[in-house]
Design an enzyme around this catalytic site. Structure first.
Site, mmCIF file in Angstrom:
data_model
loop_
_atom_site.group_PDB
_atom_site.id
_atom_site.type_symbol
_atom_site.label_atom_id
_atom_site.label_comp_id
_atom_site.label_asym_id
_atom_site.label_seq_id
_atom_site.Cartn_x
_atom_site.Cartn_y
_atom_site.Cartn_z
ATOM 1 N N PRO A 35 80.270 -83.720 -66.209
ATOM 2 C CG PRO A 35 78.182 -83.197 -65.820
ATOM 3 C CD PRO A 35 78.932 -83.758 -66.689
ATOM 4 C CD GLU A 36 84.116 -87.288 -63.119
ATOM 5 O OE1 GLU A 36 83.666 -88.035 -62.125
ATOM 6 O OE2 GLU A 36 84.310 -87.906 -64.334
#
Ligand SMILES: [Zn+2]
Length: 271
Positions: free
Chosen positions: A2-3
């Protein structure tokens, strides 16, 4: 992994279900995350949730008894489900609310974390105190970057991915933004002009905003038991396209390792 956009969408997905609610109890099924879940999280029983904030890739649950810090690591997921719903493998942690719902944290690879801080972690927690500005705030400007880069020999790509400079510019976003700005990823950060940072900064912001907007379509997934709020598919110009043709000039894209991260650029379009 996840960014920043996925974490921001997680915040948007869970916040309406948590804010204003009371915490009934805390359930820890397995403490062994990146750092062990501290006993102190149990002090949150009875607390009122005021706000869910994001700082870099951390989610901070503000309560009147302290702050819960969450990080999704490589594979963490958050959902809001009825507290009595079936527990599946890797459901390590529940924040059970007085209304019968719970915030459930699932993390197969365990690189995520659940931590507690008495004071706001932005001023009190070692993981958060030294972080650079948020990319989507007014503090992140071209003149800030240009000043920060003075005299730096470090490659500009590594520079913009450094959390002490600005948070949340992950590898994909760094590759794509430098391509759109026409800046060679290996150029020394201190040798990028103010004019070119003025081109780069809005591109970084637009790229992140577009990804968050795209993720907005998945918000209902946070309350579905089998919901898998996913990683946003995006139109990529260079990332993952090493050896293929540049979409602008048809030159073969070059792929190198820079700071151990895959870096793809067009030697014709990026100088
Ligand atoms: Zn090109």
């Amino acid at each position: 992994m996840p960014e920043l956009p996925e974490v921001e969408v997680s915040r948007l997905g869970i916040a309406p279900h948590l804010e204003g609610e009371q915490i009934a109890t805390v359930v820890v099924r397995d403490r062994r995350l990146r750092w062990p879940i501290p006993d102190a999280v149990e002090q949150l029983a009875g607390a009122r949730i005021n706000e869910v904030e994001r700082r870099a890739k951390y989610l901070i649950v503000h309560t009147d008894k302290g702050y819960l810090i969450l990080h999704l690591g490589m594979s963490g997921k958050l959902r809001v489900v009825p507290a009595d719903s079936l527990v599946v493998k890797h459901d390590h942690f529940d924040l059970v609310l007085s209304n019968g719902q719970c915030l459930r944290f699932n993390d197969p690879r365990r690189f995520g974390c659940v931590l507690f801080s008495r004071e706001h972690p932005g001023i009190a927690h070692p993981l958060l105190v030294e972080l650079g500005p948020e990319p989507l705030t007014e503090a992140f400007t071209a003149s800030y970057l240009h000043t920060k880069a003075q005299g730096k020999q470090q490659a500009v790509k590594t520079f913009i991915m450094d959390n002490h400079v600005v948070v949340g510019v992950g590898n994909i976003y760094a590759n794509e933004a430098l391509f759109k700005a026409g800046i060679h990823p290996k150029r020394a950060a201190g040798r990028v002009s103010l004019a070119r940072y003025q081109r780069l900064v809005p591109i970084i912001k637009e790229t992140l905003i577009a990804a968050i907007a795209q993720g907005g379509t998945t918000l209902q997934d946070f309350t579905q038991a089998d919901g898998q709020p996913g990683y946003f598919k995006q139109h990529l110009n260079v990332y993952g396209r090493g050896g293929k043709q540049c979409m602008v000039c048809k030159t073969e894209l070059t792929e190198i390792r820079l700071g151990q991260r895959s870096t793809v650029y067009c030697k014709n379009c990026q100088r």
